[in-house]
Write an enzyme that holds these catalytic residues in place. Structure first.
Site, mmCIF file in Angstrom:
data_model
loop_
_atom_site.group_PDB
_atom_site.id
_atom_site.type_symbol
_atom_site.label_atom_id
_atom_site.label_comp_id
_atom_site.label_asym_id
_atom_site.label_seq_id
_atom_site.Cartn_x
_atom_site.Cartn_y
_atom_site.Cartn_z
ATOM 1 N N GLY A 167 0.714 16.178 10.904
ATOM 2 C CA GLY A 167 0.143 14.856 11.132
ATOM 3 C C GLY A 167 -1.181 14.900 11.872
ATOM 4 O O GLY A 167 -1.557 13.951 12.556
ATOM 5 N N GLU A 203 -8.247 29.532 12.910
ATOM 6 C CA GLU A 203 -9.032 29.529 11.659
ATOM 7 C C GLU A 203 -10.492 29.331 12.006
ATOM 8 O O GLU A 203 -10.814 28.753 13.053
ATOM 9 C CB GLU A 203 -8.612 28.331 10.774
ATOM 10 C CG GLU A 203 -7.373 28.567 9.971
ATOM 11 C CD GLU A 203 -6.912 27.305 9.234
ATOM 12 O OE1 GLU A 203 -7.617 26.265 9.304
ATOM 13 O OE2 GLU A 203 -5.859 27.361 8.606
ATOM 14 N N TYR A 205 -13.598 27.222 11.992
ATOM 15 C CA TYR A 205 -13.768 25.774 11.869
ATOM 16 C C TYR A 205 -14.907 25.507 10.890
ATOM 17 O O TYR A 205 -16.053 25.926 11.107
ATOM 18 C CB TYR A 205 -14.072 25.138 13.233
ATOM 19 C CG TYR A 205 -14.260 23.642 13.129
ATOM 20 C CD1 TYR A 205 -13.182 22.811 12.872
ATOM 21 C CD2 TYR A 205 -15.523 23.070 13.260
ATOM 22 C CE1 TYR A 205 -13.344 21.442 12.741
ATOM 23 C CE2 TYR A 205 -15.695 21.693 13.137
ATOM 24 C CZ TYR A 205 -14.602 20.889 12.872
ATOM 25 O OH TYR A 205 -14.757 19.538 12.744
ATOM 26 N N HIS A 211 -11.670 16.856 2.467
ATOM 27 C CA HIS A 211 -10.245 17.131 2.286
ATOM 28 C C HIS A 211 -9.874 16.624 0.892
ATOM 29 O O HIS A 211 -9.916 15.435 0.625
ATOM 30 C CB HIS A 211 -9.446 16.392 3.373
ATOM 31 C CG HIS A 211 -7.965 16.478 3.175
ATOM 32 N ND1 HIS A 211 -7.112 16.949 4.153
ATOM 33 C CD2 HIS A 211 -7.177 16.147 2.133
ATOM 34 C CE1 HIS A 211 -5.868 16.905 3.694
ATOM 35 N NE2 HIS A 211 -5.882 16.412 2.480
ATOM 36 N N GLU A 292 -2.668 23.595 3.134
ATOM 37 C CA GLU A 292 -1.199 23.592 3.239
ATOM 38 C C GLU A 292 -0.578 22.895 2.035
ATOM 39 O O GLU A 292 -1.259 22.219 1.270
ATOM 40 C CB GLU A 292 -0.753 22.921 4.533
ATOM 41 C CG GLU A 292 -1.041 21.445 4.608
ATOM 42 C CD GLU A 292 -0.354 20.777 5.803
ATOM 43 O OE1 GLU A 292 0.524 21.377 6.438
ATOM 44 O OE2 GLU A 292 -0.697 19.618 6.078
ATOM 45 N N ASN A 294 2.434 20.121 1.088
ATOM 46 C CA ASN A 294 3.415 19.140 1.547
ATOM 47 C C ASN A 294 4.500 19.030 0.485
ATOM 48 O O ASN A 294 4.218 18.682 -0.665
ATOM 49 C CB ASN A 294 2.773 17.774 1.788
ATOM 50 C CG ASN A 294 1.893 17.778 3.028
ATOM 51 O OD1 ASN A 294 0.871 17.132 3.085
ATOM 52 N ND2 ASN A 294 2.282 18.521 4.052
ATOM 53 N N ARG A 296 6.870 17.016 -0.260
ATOM 54 C CA ARG A 296 7.493 15.674 -0.231
ATOM 55 C C ARG A 296 6.509 14.677 -0.832
ATOM 56 O O ARG A 296 5.374 15.034 -1.116
ATOM 57 C CB ARG A 296 7.773 15.295 1.214
ATOM 58 C CG ARG A 296 6.491 15.437 2.042
ATOM 59 C CD ARG A 296 6.529 14.839 3.395
ATOM 60 N NE ARG A 296 5.416 15.271 4.210
ATOM 61 C CZ ARG A 296 4.202 14.755 4.215
ATOM 62 N NH1 ARG A 296 3.900 13.784 3.373
ATOM 63 N NH2 ARG A 296 3.257 15.219 5.013
ATOM 64 N N ARG A 342 -4.806 2.303 5.198
ATOM 65 C CA ARG A 342 -3.557 2.242 5.981
ATOM 66 C C ARG A 342 -3.737 1.231 7.104
ATOM 67 O O ARG A 342 -4.581 1.423 7.976
ATOM 68 C CB ARG A 342 -3.260 3.598 6.626
ATOM 69 C CG ARG A 342 -3.130 4.743 5.646
ATOM 70 C CD ARG A 342 -2.939 6.044 6.402
ATOM 71 N NE ARG A 342 -2.816 7.168 5.489
ATOM 72 C CZ ARG A 342 -2.177 8.300 5.781
ATOM 73 N NH1 ARG A 342 -1.620 8.462 6.961
ATOM 74 N NH2 ARG A 342 -2.107 9.276 4.896
HETATM 75 P P1 ADP Z 1 -1.696 18.674 9.545
HETATM 76 O O1 ADP Z 1 -0.690 19.564 8.913
HETATM 77 O O2 ADP Z 1 -1.436 18.436 11.001
HETATM 78 O O3 ADP Z 1 -1.957 17.419 8.776
HETATM 79 P P2 ADP Z 1 -3.924 20.101 8.386
HETATM 80 O O4 ADP Z 1 -3.895 21.583 8.482
HETATM 81 O O5 ADP Z 1 -3.488 19.482 7.095
HETATM 82 O O6 ADP Z 1 -3.049 19.494 9.563
HETATM 83 O O7 ADP Z 1 -5.365 19.548 8.753
HETATM 84 C C1 ADP Z 1 -5.649 18.178 8.935
HETATM 85 C C2 ADP Z 1 -7.146 17.951 8.953
HETATM 86 O O8 ADP Z 1 -7.763 18.723 10.003
HETATM 87 C C3 ADP Z 1 -7.857 18.387 7.685
HETATM 88 O O9 ADP Z 1 -7.848 17.390 6.720
HETATM 89 C C4 ADP Z 1 -9.269 18.659 8.213
HETATM 90 O O10 ADP Z 1 -10.005 17.461 8.360
HETATM 91 C C5 ADP Z 1 -9.036 19.208 9.594
HETATM 92 N N1 ADP Z 1 -9.026 20.697 9.570
HETATM 93 C C6 ADP Z 1 -7.965 21.495 9.499
HETATM 94 N N2 ADP Z 1 -8.326 22.803 9.494
HETATM 95 C C7 ADP Z 1 -9.668 22.841 9.559
HETATM 96 C C8 ADP Z 1 -10.663 23.893 9.581
HETATM 97 N N3 ADP Z 1 -10.302 25.168 9.535
HETATM 98 N N4 ADP Z 1 -11.952 23.530 9.640
HETATM 99 C C9 ADP Z 1 -12.326 22.220 9.687
HETATM 100 N N5 ADP Z 1 -11.450 21.181 9.682
HETATM 101 C C10 ADP Z 1 -10.142 21.479 9.617
#
Ligand code: ADP
Length: 453
Positions: A167, A203, A205, A211, A292, A294, A296, A342
């Protein structure tokens, strides 16, 4: 041979429970809602054929109480459980319990949920399947020294993420070496407090990213289809605010690459039911990275339904009934553009503080091209204990500009009295030049508002 699903317990609440009940009714399947004591008056309990109380307001004793939910399904003679999203939807041991009690879990197998739920394991599995990963640690960070070493290699800025996070929570961006020690310690503490697991990983950044995620459906006969891609780049503090389908402002070559990766990944893990693979797209380098999976249904699934004309919940139920998918890929016709907002009970003018209270006035938008997935009604009391999402407003039209106009009209009709909401923020987004042009990356909203949720 297909098994008939005649009665389904919905192990959720709010708008997603309502949304699932609706499709089950369309399919002439009986529905059972569950509710905590304080949720007795919730819309989902009123719409289901039966409703059963499963515990007190504390979610650990109600919506997360696995045995209680299984018992509720057994006493009401349900043959399946739909978990929705959140709560137990990605809980492998709950899916396993359903398997043990011979109740169909409407989702993938417990084995696959387990594999994809562990962020480290899912990444190494996807790497084996041939998907590109964001450079970073191979697993959890063993020590601060280990973190320094990896950060040196992949170069700053880096992001620390909780292994059990979700989240958008439990992430910390570190811009230089001097900040690493403090962030490392705080991230571990936060991970422990929020998720009961202090382990974190690292990771690179990526500064300018979109996304993009691909929605898939897979049956038990090796048939896989995708319903196109969604753009979820408009976020605040890593949490999605606006989702659109199809993914715009990304070239077809890149999109096709994402579809290929997704199908490859789904095949590799023998995935079944509905799922989403999330990617980060580096805008400058035009590179895509697996983030990742999901396992669901997702909050933003309606935008894919609008452009494909496919009811994802219906397909989920069919797949769980051991039926073949109703569509082949060449029968999936994606057309038009859909946008989802939302609507949350947040005080937009007061740093997004959650708001509770009785809905004393409600006017829902309607008309051509507007879909409302809501969990509220006039007179309903918004509770402070649960998720603050009240409803999703979805606008659909033949192209993005028209969908934006439809959304503007919908927002102008929407009235929610009695609680504070984030509607004003969406009205501002609809006037934002960069949004209108599609010039959005994942950090856009933070730079615009510079305030936290
Ligand atoms: P969660 O599982 O908590 O939803 P995510 O891994 O899906 O987390 O990441 C959520 C958001 O965080 C991504 O949509 C992106 O905007 C940001 N994010 C995650 N990892 C990175 C990264 N390595 N570099 C830049 N932004 C990131």
């Amino acid at each position: 041979m297909s098994t008939l699903i005649k009665k389904v317990l919905i192990a959720n609440r709010g708008e997603i429970a309502v949304r699932i009940i609706r499709t089950l009714k369309d399919m002439n399947i009986k529905t059972v809602a569950i509710y905590s004591i304080v949720d007795k008056e919730s819309l989902h309990t009123k719409l289901a054929d039966e409703a059963i109380c499963i515990g007190p307001k504390d979610i650990r004793k109600s919506y997360l109480n696995k045995m209680q939910i299984i018992n509720a399904a057994l006493v009401t003679s349900c043959d399946a459980i739909h978990p929705g999203f959140g709560f137990l939807s990605e809980n492998a041991s709950f899916a396993k319990l359903c398997e043990v009690y011979n109740i169909k879990f409407i989702g993938p197998t417990s084995k696959v949920i387990d594999l994809m739920g562990n962020k480290n394991l899912s990444k190494s599995t996807m790497e084996k399947a041939g998907l590109p990963l964001i450079p970073g640690s191979k697993g959890i960070l063993e020590s601060l020294e280990n973190a320094y070493d990896i950060a040196e290699k992949i170069t700053y800025p880096i992001i620390l993420k909780a292994r059990s996070g979700g989240g958008g929570k439990g992430m910390r961006v570190v811009r230089c070496k001097d900040d690493l020690e403090k962030s490392f310690n705080t991230a571990k503490k936060e991970a422990e407090n929020s998720f009961g697991d202090p382990e974190i990983y690292m990771e690179k950044y990526l500064a300018k990213t979109k996304h993009i995620e691909v929605q898939i459906l897979a049956d038990e006969f090796n048939n896989i289809i995708h319903l196109g891609a969604r753009d979820c780049s408009l976020q605040m503090n890593h949490q999605k605010l606006v989702e659109e389908a199809p993914a715009y402002a990304i070239c077809d070559d890149l999109l096709n690459k994402l579809y290929e990766y997704t199908k490859k990944a789904v095949k590799y893990i023998s995935y079944t039911n509905a799922g989403t693979i999330e990617y980060l797209v580096d805008i400058e380098e035009q590179e895509v990275y697996f983030m990742e999976m999901n396992t669901r249904i997702q909050v933003e699934h309606p935008v894919s339904e609008m452009i494909s004309g496919i009811d994802i919940v219906r397909e989920q139920v069919n797949i769980a009934s051991h039926k073949k998918l109703n569509y082949k890929q060449n029968q999936v016709n994606l057309s038009g553009h859909a946008i989802e907002f939302r609507i949350n009970a947040y005080d937009f003018d007061n740093n997004f503080l959650p708001s509770a209270g009785k809905i004393n006035e409600l006017n829902l938008p309607g008309g051509y091209g507007v879909r409302i997935d809501s969990g509220i009604y006039q007179g309903y009391e918004i509770l402070p204990f649960y998720d603050s999402m009240l409803m999703k407003v979805i606008a659909y039209a033949s192209d993005r500009n028209k969908a934006i106009s439809t959304m503007k009209r919908a927002m102008s009709e929407l009235i929610i009295g009695g609680v504070k909401t984030n509607k004003k923020m969406y009205e501002e987004i609809l006037e934002d030049d960069n949004y209108l042009k599609g010039n959005i990356d994942t950090s856009y909203m933070e730079s615009k508002y510079k305030k936290g949720v």
